[in-house]
Design an enzyme around this catalytic site. Structure first.
Site, PDB file in Angstrom:
ATOM      1  N   ASP A   1       0.831  -1.204   0.000  1.00  0.00           N
ATOM      2  CA  ASP A   1       0.000   0.000   0.000  1.00  0.00           C
ATOM      3  C   ASP A   1       0.864   1.253   0.000  1.00  0.00           C
ATOM      4  O   ASP A   1       0.553   2.246  -0.671  1.00  0.00           O
ATOM      5  CB  ASP A   1      -0.912   0.020   1.236  1.00  0.00           C
ATOM      6  CG  ASP A   1      -2.043  -0.992   1.130  1.00  0.00           C
ATOM      7  OD1 ASP A   1      -2.240  -1.536   0.025  1.00  0.00           O
ATOM      8  OD2 ASP A   1      -2.716  -1.245   2.142  1.00  0.00           O
TER       9      ASP A   1
ATOM     10  N   GLU B   1       3.926   1.654  -1.218  1.00  0.00           N
ATOM     11  CA  GLU B   1       4.528   1.857  -2.537  1.00  0.00           C
ATOM     12  C   GLU B   1       3.486   2.386  -3.524  1.00  0.00           C
ATOM     13  O   GLU B   1       3.782   3.270  -4.342  1.00  0.00           O
ATOM     14  CB  GLU B   1       5.125   0.539  -3.039  1.00  0.00           C
ATOM     15  CG  GLU B   1       6.351   0.096  -2.249  1.00  0.00           C
ATOM     16  CD  GLU B   1       6.758  -1.336  -2.553  1.00  0.00           C
ATOM     17  OE1 GLU B   1       7.940  -1.647  -2.441  1.00  0.00           O
ATOM     18  OE2 GLU B   1       5.871  -2.154  -2.884  1.00  0.00           O
ATOM     19  N   TYR B   2       2.270   1.846  -3.452  1.00  0.00           N
ATOM     20  CA  TYR B   2       1.189   2.316  -4.330  1.00  0.00           C
ATOM     21  C   TYR B   2       0.906   3.798  -4.070  1.00  0.00           C
ATOM     22  O   TYR B   2       0.789   4.605  -5.000  1.00  0.00           O
ATOM     23  CB  TYR B   2      -0.069   1.483  -4.090  1.00  0.00           C
ATOM     24  CG  TYR B   2      -1.231   1.847  -4.993  1.00  0.00           C
ATOM     25  CD1 TYR B   2      -1.440   1.163  -6.188  1.00  0.00           C
ATOM     26  CD2 TYR B   2      -2.119   2.867  -4.654  1.00  0.00           C
ATOM     27  CE1 TYR B   2      -2.503   1.498  -7.025  1.00  0.00           C
ATOM     28  CE2 TYR B   2      -3.170   3.214  -5.483  1.00  0.00           C
ATOM     29  CZ  TYR B   2      -3.360   2.516  -6.665  1.00  0.00           C
ATOM     30  OH  TYR B   2      -4.401   2.858  -7.490  1.00  0.00           O
ATOM     31  N   ASP B   3       0.796   4.162  -2.787  1.00  0.00           N
ATOM     32  CA  ASP B   3       0.489   5.550  -2.436  1.00  0.00           C
ATOM     33  C   ASP B   3       1.588   6.496  -2.906  1.00  0.00           C
ATOM     34  O   ASP B   3       1.310   7.617  -3.347  1.00  0.00           O
ATOM     35  CB  ASP B   3       0.288   5.679  -0.928  1.00  0.00           C
ATOM     36  CG  ASP B   3      -0.969   4.958  -0.446  1.00  0.00           C
ATOM     37  OD1 ASP B   3      -1.849   4.709  -1.287  1.00  0.00           O
ATOM     38  OD2 ASP B   3      -1.060   4.639   0.743  1.00  0.00           O
TER      39      ASP B   3
ATOM     40  N   SER C   1     -36.745  -5.530 -12.197  1.00  0.00           N
ATOM     41  CA  SER C   1     -36.547  -6.238 -10.934  1.00  0.00           C
ATOM     42  C   SER C   1     -36.912  -7.700 -11.137  1.00  0.00           C
ATOM     43  O   SER C   1     -37.515  -8.080 -12.148  1.00  0.00           O
ATOM     44  CB  SER C   1     -37.412  -5.616  -9.842  1.00  0.00           C
ATOM     45  OG  SER C   1     -38.781  -5.649 -10.224  1.00  0.00           O
ATOM     46  N   LEU C   2     -36.541  -8.536 -10.178  1.00  0.00           N
ATOM     47  CA  LEU C   2     -36.819  -9.970 -10.269  1.00  0.00           C
ATOM     48  C   LEU C   2     -37.982 -10.347  -9.372  1.00  0.00           C
ATOM     49  O   LEU C   2     -38.175  -9.753  -8.303  1.00  0.00           O
ATOM     50  CB  LEU C   2     -35.584 -10.784  -9.847  1.00  0.00           C
ATOM     51  CG  LEU C   2     -34.321 -10.611 -10.682  1.00  0.00           C
ATOM     52  CD1 LEU C   2     -33.200 -11.454 -10.091  1.00  0.00           C
ATOM     53  CD2 LEU C   2     -34.560 -10.996 -12.131  1.00  0.00           C
TER      54      LEU C   2
ATOM     55  N   LYS D   1     -26.807 -13.199  -4.301  1.00  0.00           N
ATOM     56  CA  LYS D   1     -27.524 -11.918  -4.414  1.00  0.00           C
ATOM     57  C   LYS D   1     -26.885 -10.944  -3.411  1.00  0.00           C
ATOM     58  O   LYS D   1     -27.166 -10.987  -2.222  1.00  0.00           O
ATOM     59  CB  LYS D   1     -29.009 -12.104  -4.119  1.00  0.00           C
ATOM     60  CG  LYS D   1     -29.835 -10.854  -4.371  1.00  0.00           C
ATOM     61  CD  LYS D   1     -31.319 -11.149  -4.172  1.00  0.00           C
ATOM     62  CE  LYS D   1     -32.154  -9.912  -4.463  1.00  0.00           C
ATOM     63  NZ  LYS D   1     -31.866  -8.815  -3.509  1.00  0.00           N
TER      64      LYS D   1
ATOM     65  N   ARG E   1     -29.834   2.766 -10.676  1.00  0.00           N
ATOM     66  CA  ARG E   1     -30.976   2.115 -11.324  1.00  0.00           C
ATOM     67  C   ARG E   1     -32.157   3.071 -11.452  1.00  0.00           C
ATOM     68  O   ARG E   1     -32.856   3.077 -12.458  1.00  0.00           O
ATOM     69  CB  ARG E   1     -31.387   0.874 -10.523  1.00  0.00           C
ATOM     70  CG  ARG E   1     -32.592   0.153 -11.118  1.00  0.00           C
ATOM     71  CD  ARG E   1     -32.997  -1.052 -10.278  1.00  0.00           C
ATOM     72  NE  ARG E   1     -34.107  -1.743 -10.889  1.00  0.00           N
ATOM     73  CZ  ARG E   1     -35.384  -1.412 -10.728  1.00  0.00           C
ATOM     74  NH1 ARG E   1     -35.702  -0.389  -9.956  1.00  0.00           N
ATOM     75  NH2 ARG E   1     -36.343  -2.100 -11.325  1.00  0.00           N
TER      76      ARG E   1
ATOM     77  N   GLU F   1     -23.425  -4.803  -9.143  1.00  0.00           N
ATOM     78  CA  GLU F   1     -23.877  -4.413  -7.812  1.00  0.00           C
ATOM     79  C   GLU F   1     -22.772  -3.642  -7.100  1.00  0.00           C
ATOM     80  O   GLU F   1     -21.666  -4.155  -6.906  1.00  0.00           O
ATOM     81  CB  GLU F   1     -24.248  -5.663  -7.002  1.00  0.00           C
ATOM     82  CG  GLU F   1     -25.133  -5.382  -5.813  1.00  0.00           C
ATOM     83  CD  GLU F   1     -26.593  -5.163  -6.186  1.00  0.00           C
ATOM     84  OE1 GLU F   1     -27.405  -4.901  -5.287  1.00  0.00           O
ATOM     85  OE2 GLU F   1     -26.922  -5.267  -7.396  1.00  0.00           O
TER      86      GLU F   1
ATOM     87  N   TYR G   1     -22.209  -8.421 -13.285  1.00  0.00           N
ATOM     88  CA  TYR G   1     -22.919  -9.681 -13.506  1.00  0.00           C
ATOM     89  C   TYR G   1     -23.751  -9.718 -14.797  1.00  0.00           C
ATOM     90  O   TYR G   1     -24.271 -10.772 -15.173  1.00  0.00           O
ATOM     91  CB  TYR G   1     -23.832 -10.001 -12.319  1.00  0.00           C
ATOM     92  CG  TYR G   1     -24.877  -8.950 -11.996  1.00  0.00           C
ATOM     93  CD1 TYR G   1     -26.002  -8.773 -12.787  1.00  0.00           C
ATOM     94  CD2 TYR G   1     -24.733  -8.148 -10.877  1.00  0.00           C
ATOM     95  CE1 TYR G   1     -26.958  -7.812 -12.489  1.00  0.00           C
ATOM     96  CE2 TYR G   1     -25.688  -7.178 -10.565  1.00  0.00           C
ATOM     97  CZ  TYR G   1     -26.793  -7.027 -11.371  1.00  0.00           C
ATOM     98  OH  TYR G   1     -27.736  -6.068 -11.069  1.00  0.00           O
TER      99      TYR G   1
END
Length: 662
Positions: A32, A34-36, A81-82, A112, A133, A168, A220
């Site tokens: 982290d 090194e990334y920063d 929606s489902l 889900k 959505r 999601e 998904y």
């Protein structure tokens, strides 16, 4: 100047590869820190050459843009929606309807995730829009916020003219627990569950706040998948992975609805093992030609259904409501409950957050209530059962005086919290010391709340800096302290002097400043002296340091009491600089899982050893796991590692690797 542009290109490439290794492959190759450091260098160069900033630059993830309002976005296709299934009978009825059309069918079952749908649009390989959505047809544009989510690629691995992805957005449990704890300590209202927290975070007008919330994303669905030659849902999931998206790996294929039902029942019992909330499973017909034939109703597809887990709500009684005074002076009401088992553990207390929450839910002492664990983590009272009241229940009132020090208690305008107004409140001092010695801070083993209270009662300490002046003679008379315990505690206190700058910054308990912020500040400034002298603009220029944190830091280090406290620590020999000597990166790019009961290390200690050497301390075993360190009573993770043929090390074997690192 040409050198600057070449360096910008090189930095972007290196950071993009680091993001890929971290999010797609679960095999980070750099630390982290090194990334920063690379990110800070790129930010500085892009600030120097603003025309060089590209929309897919890694710097576009840090946030900071403030939107005036949300732009409405019409989706290319409605986000339907489902239909829901709540039991085996509902699933069999769904299967019956499908098999009226097709005798043979293959189902894909996916977790889900309990978050919110986020639609992404890519043009010529670049992410150009992110949207909620909304009502299914029209959503709100949240592109600046979406860019802060590290698992969402800003550029596709294989550019295509246009790509529309559904997925999601969610908040991991750890992020949710940390966010609510921080908000509670600040006197702010808390989120009810990770889903609400994720939704609130993605709809922030200031994208820097979104970046601080540490959200994640699973892709998904792909619109117009057939135009890409994809014929089924499994093809889509594989394609999404190839393009750089993170796809939830816990999907399965079944040919029989009874197998699906069995799997749903199994997963209902395992739902708490994931680091994110799930509230059910989604069952889809795999083949797209069959999906098209089955078609849609006005609200939902006929080829998919959502199986909802039974709600885990338990009834109990509020025996009392007590107050805890935190290290920032906030009085937090807590319900004392009749002990009941909930989501895998026994619960006897639940935070009530603040008086507004108590009044809104009309919670009284003696009430029968329903409780659950928000995010499978935090016990929470959902609602009261007023029909069970006897008339003996009592209202809770917030006191005018602090229960710890009898100082005035006030509620500041715009805050939900009541605060003790005394900076000398013993509860604040005690909580501050408890925080100072905690595992992620100065990690002083054997110095629990009971011992700290004894030290305060005996007037042996007044603040955390006084711990370093304790002697053997001070400790031995304490209750349950004995000679050996006193020696061990003194050694732990002495050892903590070498913890370094990052844990010390966190240990100070500065508002808004957590473990990661401590690491960032330590890596940026290198010494406490330089951090003390940092101004607001200098702090705001650091990625991940938002306005609230920067203002808190300036205010904290500007106080005379802070200067006196740090002087005492320095006089005691507490290390106030960051380590400049890097550990050999023997675990660079490796994902390592630790499981079972360990003898040599605490869990946090061994994870730190792994991270310091470039590895990632992962929470679950997968094909990408390099090896597993297994202690006593290792369970399902050990079994999975053995099934996958992954190397399993004992603690002794792991320790030998550390000894051989030089």
């Amino acid at each position: 100047m040409q050198d600057d542009f070449e360096r910008i290109a090189a930095l972007r490439k290196e950071l993009e590869e680091a993001n890929k290794q971290y999010y797609e492959l679960d095999q980070p190759r750099i630390t982290d820190g090194e990334y920063d450091a690379l990110m800070r260098e790129l930010l500085a160069l892009e600030a120097k050459h603003p025309d060089s900033v590209a929309p897919d630059s890694p710097t576009q993830r840090v946030g900071g843009a403030v939107a005036k309002e949300y732009t409405k976005v019409r989706h290319l296709e409605p986000l339907l929606s489902l239909d829901n299934a709540f039991d085996a009978g509902d699933l069999r009825e769904f299967d019956r309807r499908v098999r009226q059309v097709f005798a043979e069918v293959e189902y894909v079952v996916e977790l889900k995730i309990d978050g919110l749908t986020v639609a992404l649009t890519y043009v010529d390989g670049l992410m150009v829009r992110g949207a909620t959505r909304g009502d299914g047809s029209v959503g709100e544009e949240i592109t600046a916020n979406v860019k802060t989510v590290g698992s969402i690629p800003l550029r596709l691995n294989k550019p295509v003219a246009k790509l529309s992805v559904r997925g999601e957005g969610y908040m991991p449990k750890a992020s949710f627990a940390r966010l609510n704890q921080e908000r509670e300590e600040e006197g702010l209202s808390t989120f009810a569950n990770p889903r609400n927290a994720a939704a609130g975070s993605l709809r922030q007008l200031n994208s820097r706040i979104t970046a601080e919330r540490k959200l994640d994303y699973f892709a998904y669905q792909l619109l117009s998948a057939n135009e890409l030659g994809l014929n089924n849902q499994i093809d889509v999931l594989n394609y999404l992975k190839e393009q750089g998206f993170v796809v939830n790996p816990e999907y399965k294929v079944f040919h029989d609805i009874e197998e699906v039902i069995k799997y749903c029942e199994e997963m209902a019992g395992e739902r708490h093992r994931f680091p994110y909330d799930i509230d059910g499973l989604v069952i889809k017909v795999n083949d797209f030609d069959l999906q098209q034939e089955l078609g849609f109703t006005a609200k939902s597809p006929r080829w998919a259904i959502s199986y909802k887990f039974p709600a885990e709500q338990v009834e109990t009684v509020v025996e009392d409501i007590i107050l805890r005074v935190g290290r920032t002076g906030v009085l937090t009401p807590t319900a004392v409950l009749q002990a009941v088992p909930v989501a895998g553990s026994t619960v006897s207390r639940a935070t009530l957050h603040n008086l507004d929450n108590i009044r809104e839910k009309d919670i009284r002492i003696g009430d029968h209530v329903l409780i659950h664990k928000a995010g499978d983590v935090i016990p929470e009272v959902i609602r009261v059962l007023p029909e069970k009241r006897s008339g003996e229940e009592r209202f809770f009132e917030m006191p005018e005086l602090c229960p710890e020090c009898q100082s005035p208690v006030l509620r500041e305008e715009g805050e939900a919290a009541y605060r003790c107004q005394s900076i000398s409140c013993p509860a604040q001092q005690r909580e501050g010391i408890i925080h100072f010695v905690s595992r992620d801070a100065m990690a002083i083993d054997g110095l629990g709340p009971a011992v700290i209270q004894q030290l305060l009662d005996a007037d042996l300490i007044k603040d955390a800096a006084d711990l370093y002046a304790l002697s053997f003679e001070d400790l031995v008379p304490l209750e349950r302290m004995g000679q050996k315990s006193a020696e061990n505690l003194l050694k732990a206190i002495a050892d903590s002097k070498e913890r370094g700058l990052a844990p010390l910054i966190f240990a100070l308990g500065i508002r808004h400043t957590g473990v990661k912020a401590g690491k960032i500040l330590a890596q940026t400034f290198g010494s406490m002296e330089k951090l003390q002298g940092a101004g607001l603009e200098e702090l705001l220029a650091i990625p991940d340091i938002g306005p609230g944190m920067a203002e808190s830091l300036v205010q904290f280090f500007g106080m005379e009491s802070t200067e006196r406290f740090l002087a005492k620590l320095q006089e005691a020999g507490v290390k106030m600089t960051a380590d400049i000597s890097a550990r050999p990166q023997i675990f660079a790019g490796k994902s390592i899982v630790v499981t079972g009961s360990l003898e040599r290390w605490e869990r946090r200690e061994i994870e730190t050893l792994i991270e310091e050497r470039g590895g990632k301390a992962a929470s679950s075993v997968s094909k990408k796991t390099a090896f597993v360190v297994a202690g006593e009573k290792a369970g399902s993770k050990l079994v999975k590692a053995q099934d996958l043929g992954i190397a399993v090390l004992t603690e002794e074997e792991f320790e030998l690797m550390l000894k051989d690192e030089s």
